[in-house]
Design a protein around this motif. Sequence first.
Motif, PDB file in Angstrom:
ATOM      1  N   HIS A 699       0.829  -1.211   0.000  1.00 47.88           N
ATOM      2  CA  HIS A 699       0.000   0.000   0.000  1.00 47.88           C
ATOM      3  C   HIS A 699       0.860   1.257   0.000  1.00 47.88           C
ATOM      4  CE1 HIS A 699      -2.507   3.211   1.707  1.00 47.88           C
ATOM      5  NE2 HIS A 699      -3.549   2.545   1.247  1.00 47.88           N
ATOM      6  N   SER A 700       2.010   1.211   0.661  1.00 48.90           N
ATOM      7  CA  SER A 700       2.756   2.434   0.972  1.00 48.90           C
ATOM      8  C   SER A 700       4.041   2.625   0.185  1.00 48.90           C
ATOM      9  CB  SER A 700       3.100   2.451   2.479  1.00 48.90           C
ATOM     10  OG  SER A 700       1.966   2.183   3.270  1.00 48.90           O
ATOM     11  N   HIS A 701       4.451   1.640  -0.617  1.00 49.50           N
ATOM     12  CA  HIS A 701       5.834   1.682  -1.101  1.00 49.50           C
ATOM     13  C   HIS A 701       6.123   2.827  -2.065  1.00 49.50           C
ATOM     14  CE1 HIS A 701       4.746  -0.119  -5.073  1.00 49.50           C
ATOM     15  NE2 HIS A 701       5.920   0.332  -5.445  1.00 49.50           N
ATOM     16  N   HIS A 702       5.095   3.458  -2.659  1.00 54.25           N
ATOM     17  CA  HIS A 702       5.341   4.554  -3.593  1.00 54.25           C
ATOM     18  C   HIS A 702       5.624   5.866  -2.863  1.00 54.25           C
ATOM     19  CE1 HIS A 702       1.180   4.978  -2.456  1.00 54.25           C
ATOM     20  NE2 HIS A 702       1.074   6.132  -3.075  1.00 54.25           N
ATOM     21  N   HIS A 703       5.433   5.884  -1.549  1.00 57.16           N
ATOM     22  CA  HIS A 703       5.685   7.109  -0.783  1.00 57.16           C
ATOM     23  C   HIS A 703       7.180   7.246  -0.491  1.00 57.16           C
ATOM     24  CE1 HIS A 703       1.452   7.771  -0.225  1.00 57.16           C
ATOM     25  NE2 HIS A 703       1.286   6.629   0.410  1.00 57.16           N
ATOM     26  N   LEU A 704       7.655   8.486  -0.445  1.00 57.96           N
ATOM     27  CA  LEU A 704       9.044   8.727  -0.054  1.00 57.96           C
ATOM     28  C   LEU A 704       9.218   8.395   1.423  1.00 57.96           C
ATOM     29  CD1 LEU A 704      11.861   9.734  -0.745  1.00 57.96           C
ATOM     30  CD2 LEU A 704      11.099  12.064  -0.237  1.00 57.96           C
ATOM     31  N   HIS A 705       8.200   8.750   2.224  1.00 58.44           N
ATOM     32  CA  HIS A 705       8.210   8.423   3.644  1.00 58.44           C
ATOM     33  C   HIS A 705       7.107   7.396   3.900  1.00 58.44           C
ATOM     34  CE1 HIS A 705      11.079  11.590   4.411  1.00 58.44           C
ATOM     35  NE2 HIS A 705      10.282  12.476   3.833  1.00 58.44           N
ATOM     36  N   ILE A 706       7.499   6.199   4.268  1.00 57.80           N
ATOM     37  CA  ILE A 706       6.554   5.102   4.466  1.00 57.80           C
ATOM     38  C   ILE A 706       6.210   5.047   5.944  1.00 57.80           C
ATOM     39  CG2 ILE A 706       6.191   2.627   4.160  1.00 57.80           C
ATOM     40  CD1 ILE A 706       8.314   2.687   1.966  1.00 57.80           C
ATOM     41  N   MET A 707       5.057   5.586   6.286  1.00 56.08           N
ATOM     42  CA  MET A 707       4.679   5.707   7.698  1.00 56.08           C
ATOM     43  C   MET A 707       4.065   4.404   8.225  1.00 56.08           C
ATOM     44  SD  MET A 707       3.231   9.614   7.980  1.00 56.08           S
ATOM     45  CE  MET A 707       2.107   9.503   6.604  1.00 56.08           C
ATOM     46  N   VAL A 708       4.357   4.125   9.488  1.00 57.38           N
ATOM     47  CA  VAL A 708       3.806   2.928  10.121  1.00 57.38           C
ATOM     48  C   VAL A 708       3.603   3.212  11.603  1.00 57.38           C
ATOM     49  CG1 VAL A 708       6.098   1.937  10.584  1.00 57.38           C
ATOM     50  CG2 VAL A 708       4.102   0.434  10.440  1.00 57.38           C
ATOM     51  N   GLY A 709       2.541   2.634  12.140  1.00 59.25           N
ATOM     52  CA  GLY A 709       2.212   2.806  13.545  1.00 59.25           C
ATOM     53  C   GLY A 709       0.910   2.089  13.852  1.00 59.25           C
ATOM     54  N   THR A 710       0.482   2.150  15.092  1.00 61.61           N
ATOM     55  CA  THR A 710      -0.688   1.394  15.540  1.00 61.61           C
ATOM     56  C   THR A 710      -1.941   1.732  14.741  1.00 61.61           C
ATOM     57  OG1 THR A 710       0.232   1.290  17.781  1.00 61.61           O
ATOM     58  CG2 THR A 710      -2.120   0.844  17.528  1.00 61.61           C
ATOM     59  N   THR A 711      -2.207   3.010  14.537  1.00 61.31           N
ATOM     60  CA  THR A 711      -3.415   3.424  13.819  1.00 61.31           C
ATOM     61  C   THR A 711      -3.433   2.862  12.405  1.00 61.31           C
ATOM     62  OG1 THR A 711      -3.474   5.473  15.094  1.00 61.31           O
ATOM     63  CG2 THR A 711      -4.801   5.385  13.084  1.00 61.31           C
ATOM     64  N   LEU A 712      -2.303   2.963  11.733  1.00 59.40           N
ATOM     65  CA  LEU A 712      -2.221   2.453  10.359  1.00 59.40           C
ATOM     66  C   LEU A 712      -2.343   0.935  10.325  1.00 59.40           C
ATOM     67  CD1 LEU A 712       0.602   4.726   8.927  1.00 59.40           C
ATOM     68  CD2 LEU A 712      -1.746   4.636   8.118  1.00 59.40           C
ATOM     69  N   PHE A 716      -5.019  -1.334   8.272  1.00 61.28           N
ATOM     70  CA  PHE A 716      -4.665  -2.356   7.286  1.00 61.28           C
ATOM     71  C   PHE A 716      -5.157  -3.736   7.718  1.00 61.28           C
ATOM     72  CE2 PHE A 716      -1.203   0.807   6.294  1.00 61.28           C
ATOM     73  CZ  PHE A 716      -1.797   1.241   5.129  1.00 61.28           C
ATOM     74  N   GLN A 717      -5.220  -3.968   9.025  1.00 58.67           N
ATOM     75  CA  GLN A 717      -5.805  -5.227   9.489  1.00 58.67           C
ATOM     76  C   GLN A 717      -7.282  -5.303   9.102  1.00 58.67           C
ATOM     77  OE1 GLN A 717      -6.364  -5.961  13.783  1.00 58.67           O
ATOM     78  NE2 GLN A 717      -5.371  -7.938  13.474  1.00 58.67           N
ATOM     79  N   GLU A 718      -7.973  -4.192   9.205  1.00 53.78           N
ATOM     80  CA  GLU A 718      -9.376  -4.154   8.784  1.00 53.78           C
ATOM     81  C   GLU A 718      -9.501  -4.423   7.289  1.00 53.78           C
ATOM     82  OE1 GLU A 718     -10.950  -0.394   9.937  1.00 53.78           O
ATOM     83  OE2 GLU A 718     -10.713  -0.764  12.098  1.00 53.78           O
ATOM     84  N   ASP A 719      -8.569  -3.887   6.499  1.00 54.66           N
ATOM     85  CA  ASP A 719      -8.592  -4.129   5.056  1.00 54.66           C
ATOM     86  C   ASP A 719      -8.441  -5.614   4.747  1.00 54.66           C
ATOM     87  OD1 ASP A 719      -8.879  -1.445   4.611  1.00 54.66           O
ATOM     88  OD2 ASP A 719      -6.773  -1.087   4.145  1.00 54.66           O
ATOM     89  N   VAL A 720      -7.450  -6.234   5.379  1.00 56.69           N
ATOM     90  CA  VAL A 720      -7.215  -7.653   5.135  1.00 56.69           C
ATOM     91  C   VAL A 720      -8.394  -8.482   5.639  1.00 56.69           C
ATOM     92  CG1 VAL A 720      -5.688  -9.612   5.633  1.00 56.69           C
ATOM     93  CG2 VAL A 720      -4.707  -7.356   5.194  1.00 56.69           C
ATOM     94  N   PHE A 721      -8.976  -8.058   6.765  1.00 55.10           N
ATOM     95  CA  PHE A 721     -10.146  -8.767   7.288  1.00 55.10           C
ATOM     96  C   PHE A 721     -11.312  -8.664   6.313  1.00 55.10           C
ATOM     97  CE2 PHE A 721     -14.122  -8.832   9.784  1.00 55.10           C
ATOM     98  CZ  PHE A 721     -14.019 -10.116  10.317  1.00 55.10           C
ATOM     99  N   LYS A 722     -11.476  -7.525   5.696  1.00 54.18           N
ATOM    100  CA  LYS A 722     -12.543  -7.352   4.706  1.00 54.18           C
ATOM    101  C   LYS A 722     -12.351  -8.326   3.549  1.00 54.18           C
ATOM    102  CE  LYS A 722     -16.039  -4.895   3.011  1.00 54.18           C
ATOM    103  NZ  LYS A 722     -17.328  -4.702   3.694  1.00 54.18           N
ATOM    104  N   VAL A 723     -11.117  -8.434   3.092  1.00 54.09           N
ATOM    105  CA  VAL A 723     -10.813  -9.388   2.021  1.00 54.09           C
ATOM    106  C   VAL A 723     -11.146 -10.800   2.484  1.00 54.09           C
ATOM    107  CG1 VAL A 723      -8.956 -10.396   0.631  1.00 54.09           C
ATOM    108  CG2 VAL A 723      -9.033  -7.924   1.008  1.00 54.09           C
ATOM    109  N   ARG A 724     -10.688 -11.129   3.672  1.00 53.29           N
ATOM    110  CA  ARG A 724     -10.910 -12.474   4.216  1.00 53.29           C
ATOM    111  C   ARG A 724     -12.411 -12.772   4.346  1.00 53.29           C
ATOM    112  NH1 ARG A 724      -7.391 -15.595   6.798  1.00 53.29           N
ATOM    113  NH2 ARG A 724      -8.278 -17.451   7.767  1.00 53.29           N
ATOM    114  N   LYS A 725     -13.143 -11.794   4.852  1.00 54.53           N
ATOM    115  CA  LYS A 725     -14.574 -11.987   5.076  1.00 54.53           C
ATOM    116  C   LYS A 725     -15.303 -12.213   3.756  1.00 54.53           C
ATOM    117  CE  LYS A 725     -18.490  -9.708   7.352  1.00 54.53           C
ATOM    118  NZ  LYS A 725     -18.930  -8.478   8.060  1.00 54.53           N
ATOM    119  N   CYS A 726     -15.002 -11.394   2.772  1.00 50.16           N
ATOM    120  CA  CYS A 726     -15.651 -11.548   1.464  1.00 50.16           C
ATOM    121  C   CYS A 726     -15.317 -12.882   0.823  1.00 50.16           C
ATOM    122  CB  CYS A 726     -15.242 -10.409   0.534  1.00 50.16           C
ATOM    123  SG  CYS A 726     -15.967  -8.819   0.930  1.00 50.16           S
ATOM    124  N   MET A 727     -14.038 -13.245   0.869  1.00 43.36           N
ATOM    125  CA  MET A 727     -13.623 -14.500   0.237  1.00 43.36           C
ATOM    126  C   MET A 727     -14.190 -15.701   0.975  1.00 43.36           C
ATOM    127  SD  MET A 727     -12.077 -13.342  -2.319  1.00 43.36           S
ATOM    128  CE  MET A 727     -11.162 -14.634  -3.116  1.00 43.36           C
TER     129      MET A 727
END
Length: 1013
Positions: A699-712, A716-727
Amino acid sequence: MLFFLCAELQHDSALEFVNTRLVPENKARKMIENLKRISVTTNKTLCRYLRFKNTSSKDETTLLKSKRYSKTLNLPQTTFPLTMKNGASVQRELQIQKTSAFQNLYQWQRKQNWDQEFVLHDGPPYANGKPHVGHMVNKVLKDITNRYKVLKKHKVHYRPGWDCHGMPIELKAITDQSGKHLQLSPLEIRTKAKIFAEKTLAEQKKSFQEWGIMGDWKNVYKTLTPDYEAKQLDVFFEIYKKGDIYRDYMPVFWSTSSQSALAEAELEYNANHVSKSVYVKFPCTKTHFSNLSNSDQVYAIIWTTTPWTLPFNQAVCYSPKIKYSLLRNQKRSEVYLCEEKFVEKLKELVNDDLDLLSTLEGSQLEGLNYVHPLNNNKMPFLPSSHVLEGKGTGLVHIAPAHGHDDFFVALQHNLSRECHVNEKGTFVSGVDENLIGKTVGLDANDAVITALGQHVIKTENYLHSYPYDWRTKQPIIIRASKQWFIDLKRLKPLALQSLSGVKIIPQQSERGMVIELNTRPYWCISRQRAWGVPIPVFYHKATDEPLITSETIEHLKNLVLKHGTDCWWNLPEEELLPLSKDKAKDYVKGSDILDIWFDSGVSWASVLQESNGKADVYLEGIDQFKGWFQTSLLTSVAVRGEAPYRQIITHGFTTDEEGKKMSKSVGNVVDPEEVIFGGKDKKKNPSYGVDVLRWWVAHSHHHLHIMVGTTLLEKFQEDVFKVRKCMRHLVGNLFDFDPAKDMVEYNKMNPIDQYFLYVLYTTITQMEEAYESFSYHKVIQLLEKFFYSDLSSFYINITHDRCYCNAAADHARRSCQTVQYHVVNLITAGFAPIIPHLAEEIFRHLPKSHSDTDSTDSIFKLGWCKPLPAWNNVKAFNKLLPVFDMRRVVMDKFALESPVEFDIHIYSSPRLHDLLRELQPELTSSTSSLCELFQTSQVSVLDSPPIIIPEDSFILEGRTHLLTESSSVEVDYKILVTSAQLHMCERCRRYTAKSTTVTCDRCLNAMANDWAT
């Protein structure tokens, strides 16, 4: 609904409407007052009450709660788990990693009879610490690339590697508080450093494998192995033979903290460095100036940010192109010489009025001399192009051993270039005894300023960017010494020409690579350390001439292959040299090692032998334009005349969520191991698993500064869960689907299914294009749109009824299952390179044909799932666009109400009417594609406007466009919306039953089919 409108407009009309429905007057008035305060959504409840005036609300609630027919529904069935909490994800991921299919995928694909090869050369990470999120970004991006190429049936070549030599490892391995490490012999240092590097390498390797990185883990490369070191000596000699490696006395970047020369790539610039700058006056001879009194003393004004270099001054440089001013200080009988643009600043410094005596062209200073204030030596003014207008005083002092420009001016004019500062930055000669022993960075500046006495005009702190040793984080100096260099005069033009044929992503980064190459004057490749590959040179004891021949190199190579490079330190010259003992005694082996950037820069020679020394891709952080990308290019061009790569791909740097650089002292470091497995306090630091981090990277690799932390990470866990739930939902819907028997041909599919296959076709095609351009963030964007908008909110939502309530073998249901089967196969393959663990897990739960004999155990062995050309049917897409326009209008009117509680009646112009009839041949239907799109209980397509408009209804009017291949036609429509006229079916929960005591006809037939079997 009419009741609500009346209630909003006038009470009497509402009362009249209620009375006609035999509602008591007092109750009606109370209801009207309540309606004044509530929304459309709630008002609908009263309409429903009126509709069911012969059925109590209690009966309706009973129908909603009833589960009598639940076993007759085709509800999803699967063992595919849903939860991702409490470490469930990582446990499943670790189990998948243990399977042979996952572990042996690299070896499997290397054995395939595929035509295309893909070589991604691993830039070696440094084996000097535990893995961090920067490693995660780099390794995952490489893995996404490689896994996609495997799906595309490319034989991937990827050998993970490590950079194992150099000062940082050496210091970490040997440094202790007692200081005993200072007495260690080179062999003792090397032993400790090797143990440390191997241990760190093993830790990093374990982590990389836990991240799901596919590679040749049984055959990794290390810069410390004898075969790699021997090949490095080969490359060194090849470059030496061509005259591009030479030894010279030159100023180099010198780290007093590590006591070694550094290359440009080993510097980092501290923008907040504070230097003690000084303005100094050097007394000049007066022969060049007129209109001076006998008492006037002329002084050249000098400014420097390195006062410690002043004792080693050899000349003052000026520019013939600059105008200079001669100014008299009447109070002091002093005359000052400086650049014209510096006059106002000089007045502030001396805090006196200055009278302009004359203005001189720079060329008039030719032949002028001055007296050095520390040693009274007479020294020259010299012209130089490195003196720039508007910078400083316009007069630059030069200390040839401590500046690049200074050195070349001294070389041109035959001035002394001797260095009087040792490896630690200490004055050892060439200065007054009061300065002997003073050290740069400690007391040298203050001592020199004191010694200058009255010649100092002013000292002040100066904030500026200054080079630091990238490992010790201490400021460096420039110091002349005898070093080994690679001459870039011949190589730079060849490198730039070769670079023109290399594709760089992102494209704008190419300029950075060119700038880094053009600004590099030379490459110092010698280092004064013990942990590394020795420079294979012997020096004649009498003449200091170096000895390097093909015989000495070949002999040493054989020794290295047998004993490793330790032999350079534990064998005498007699054994290291292929000479007689008498001749060997005349030589001494060198003590320098090769720059670690040379170590890694020649990796192409060892790792890429199978691909003729050339990789398809080098993929590293953007900082490698001045590091590995550049040193690999220079060494390859020197030996082979071409670049070692066809493409360069870069990524940015990791920061915290506020964009700040991660620091242990600040406490904002994100440990990938803790993110994956969770911290000690699982509530505070939960386990996210590997795939969530991999999703974050993509998701982030095109950014010059690749931010990461609890909120992010939670996002992203919610995103992956959405994929998992749909599949999971789709896999569950396919529980009774046999692809060999139940697949519906495209031309026999429901129009909505054909439309959705077009959406799938477009999505997969765009994902493929994004993968091909290494734009993994675009892949994520396409997946997010597909799962959030196309699949979850639309297709799954509108096809629930068809899948659950139709007869199991019903054609419409099988058509939907066919689409879902294709979605699961193609989309899973589409995100498999990014989140391979989830992809493999889904693949294990996919329905297999009962007649299928394929024993494929990994989704990556199936190849990229190409959508069928027939799906690229824009007509199927255009056909539904007018209905989507109408659907939006209706849904906006419903607001929060459930569409299933309404019926709609559509009247339109003939052309739109014909289209609607294609989607629903019947006059009224509860199962047509049209009804499925509107999600109402029934849809009627009218041939003529309705004669009678029910009271509890409203009319929507609008325009839409009919699209053809060549035109767009605007058409009108009207939609009459009424409350559903029939009763709720206890099985499908739609208002399609003729009474509350029986199911609707569709459900009755579906159950009858089950009973018949």
